[in-house]
Design an enzyme around this catalytic site. Structure first.
Site, PDB file in Angstrom:
ATOM      1  N   CYS A 163       0.865  -1.074  -0.050  1.00  0.00           N
ATOM      2  CA  CYS A 163      -0.265  -0.241  -0.081  1.00  0.00           C
ATOM      3  C   CYS A 163       0.714   1.263  -0.152  1.00  0.00           C
ATOM      4  O   CYS A 163       1.428   1.642   1.106  1.00  0.00           O
ATOM      5  CB  CYS A 163      -0.868   0.000   1.358  1.00  0.00           C
ATOM      6  SG  CYS A 163      -1.867   1.574   1.251  1.00  0.00           S
ATOM      7  N   CYS A 188      -0.347   4.168   2.089  1.00  0.00           N
ATOM      8  CA  CYS A 188      -0.292   3.897   3.680  1.00  0.00           C
ATOM      9  C   CYS A 188       1.084   4.038   4.183  1.00  0.00           C
ATOM     10  O   CYS A 188       1.574   4.637   5.026  1.00  0.00           O
ATOM     11  CB  CYS A 188      -0.496   2.586   3.884  1.00  0.00           C
ATOM     12  SG  CYS A 188      -2.073   1.768   3.308  1.00  0.00           S
ATOM     13  N   ASP A 189       2.166   3.526   3.187  1.00  0.00           N
ATOM     14  CA  ASP A 189       3.479   3.535   3.584  1.00  0.00           C
ATOM     15  C   ASP A 189       4.591   4.580   2.882  1.00  0.00           C
ATOM     16  O   ASP A 189       5.799   4.544   2.852  1.00  0.00           O
ATOM     17  CB  ASP A 189       4.036   2.031   3.585  1.00  0.00           C
ATOM     18  CG  ASP A 189       3.224   1.066   4.548  1.00  0.00           C
ATOM     19  OD1 ASP A 189       2.903   1.780   5.560  1.00  0.00           O
ATOM     20  OD2 ASP A 189       3.040   0.091   4.097  1.00  0.00           O
TER      21      ASP A 189
END
Length: 318
Positions: free
Chosen positions: A140, A143-144
């Site tokens: 992701c 997300c990261d």
């Protein structure tokens, strides 16, 4: 048999727990099956996420497991009953709905059902990928990606998801290596054009992943790739490795009982969590293949609980 529950929730990620919190506060006394081994891990995708920096209310970041522990504690504090069991089978053909769960396959009945079983990222399945998950390997970018600001990263895939992840990362990272095993992408023409025009994205066609380096250091330092036509090996120095080859929704229980999209996700009425079966609601990533974020999953969990409460009130049982 025991009296039907007002609401049963299947799944225990942000969607399931938010639904449990709202349903508990509405005095619906929800029963949640948080899962055991099916469909990933109890708590969902955040359980394999190291640092969460984009969930509102946590300026100093929080680990995924810590965030989900707080979700679970809040569900219990509000009065939800949580069972660490897998649901084995459901019958949604008539009300009350029937749910069989646990090793003893105990039958439970419910007037409404909230599905929050989520989706799992597809992985390449190589040992170094598994060993470095959360240590530079991610599924992701949203997300990261911020962890790799100003660094070189690699994205694997050839569909729209891979294009979107690459474009997103190109706005944060110094360089994005986009690796695809075929000679051409299967992404939409518009997405391909955007990627091809982006000077920060270098494309590697006909290329497979041999190994992610370096497991012994416990961090990603590069990737050994193999050109699939010449068999030539080469190393690409990167600090982040993003797998973007799709997700699999956890919908096996509902095939043939609920309307699904062609990609297997549960189809809901636009702007709601309502499925084609009255009294059955779907929330979180099991019905969302666009956003797939913890905060949007939590939002639909709230929607599902409110809709279940209203449905029960309209049907004379709450």
């Amino acid at each position: 048999m025991a009296h039907p529950r007002k609401v049963i929730i299947i799944g225990s990620g942000p969607a399931g727990h938010t639904a449990a919190i709202y349903a508990s506060r509405a005095n619906l006394k929800p029963l949640m099956f948080e899962g055991l081994v099916k469909g990933g891990i109890a708590g969902g995708q955040l359980m394999i996420t190291n640092d969460v920096e984009n969930y509102p209310g946590f300026p100093a970041k929080i680990t995924g497991p810590d965030l989900m522990a707080a979700f679970r504690a809040q569900s219990e504090h509000q009065g939800a009953e949580i069972r660490t069991e897998d649901v084995n089978k459901v019958d949604l053909s008539k009300r009350p709905f029937r749910i069989w769960a646990g090793d003893d396959n105990e039958e439970h009945t419910a007037e409404t059902l909230i599905i929050a079983t989520g989706a799992q990222a597809k992985w390449l399945g190589i040992e170094s990928e598994h060993a470095l998950k959360g240590k530079g390997v991610s599924a992701c970018a949203v997300c990261d990606g911020a962890i790799f600001r100003g660094q070189d990263v690699m994205v694997i895939g050839g569909g729209d998801t891979a294009m979107e992840e690459s474009m997103y990362l190109s706005g944060i990272c110094s360089k994005v290596h986009l690796v695809h095993r075929r000679e051409e992408f299967r992404a939409s023409k518009a997405m391909q054009d955007r990627v091809l025009k982006n000077s920060k994205i270098q494309i590697h066609y006909n290329t497979g992943i041999d190994e992610i380096l370096d497991v012994s250091k416990g961090e990603v330092t590069g990737v050994r790739v193999r050109h699939l036509k010449t068999d030539k090996l080469s190393e690409v120095p990167v600090t982040g490795f993003f797998v973007a080859i799709g997700h699999t929704p956890n919908t096996d229980l509902f095939v043939g009982q609920l309307d699904l999209h062609d990609n297997g996700y549960i189809r809901t009425k636009p702007g709601t969590t309502q499925t084609n079966v009255p009294g059955v609601f779907a929330s979180g990533d099991v019905q969302d293949f666009v956003y797939r974020q913890a905060v949007t999953a939590a939002g639909t969990g709230c929607m599902a609980a409110l809709e279940a409460e209203r449905w029960l009130a309209a049907n004379g049982s709450h």
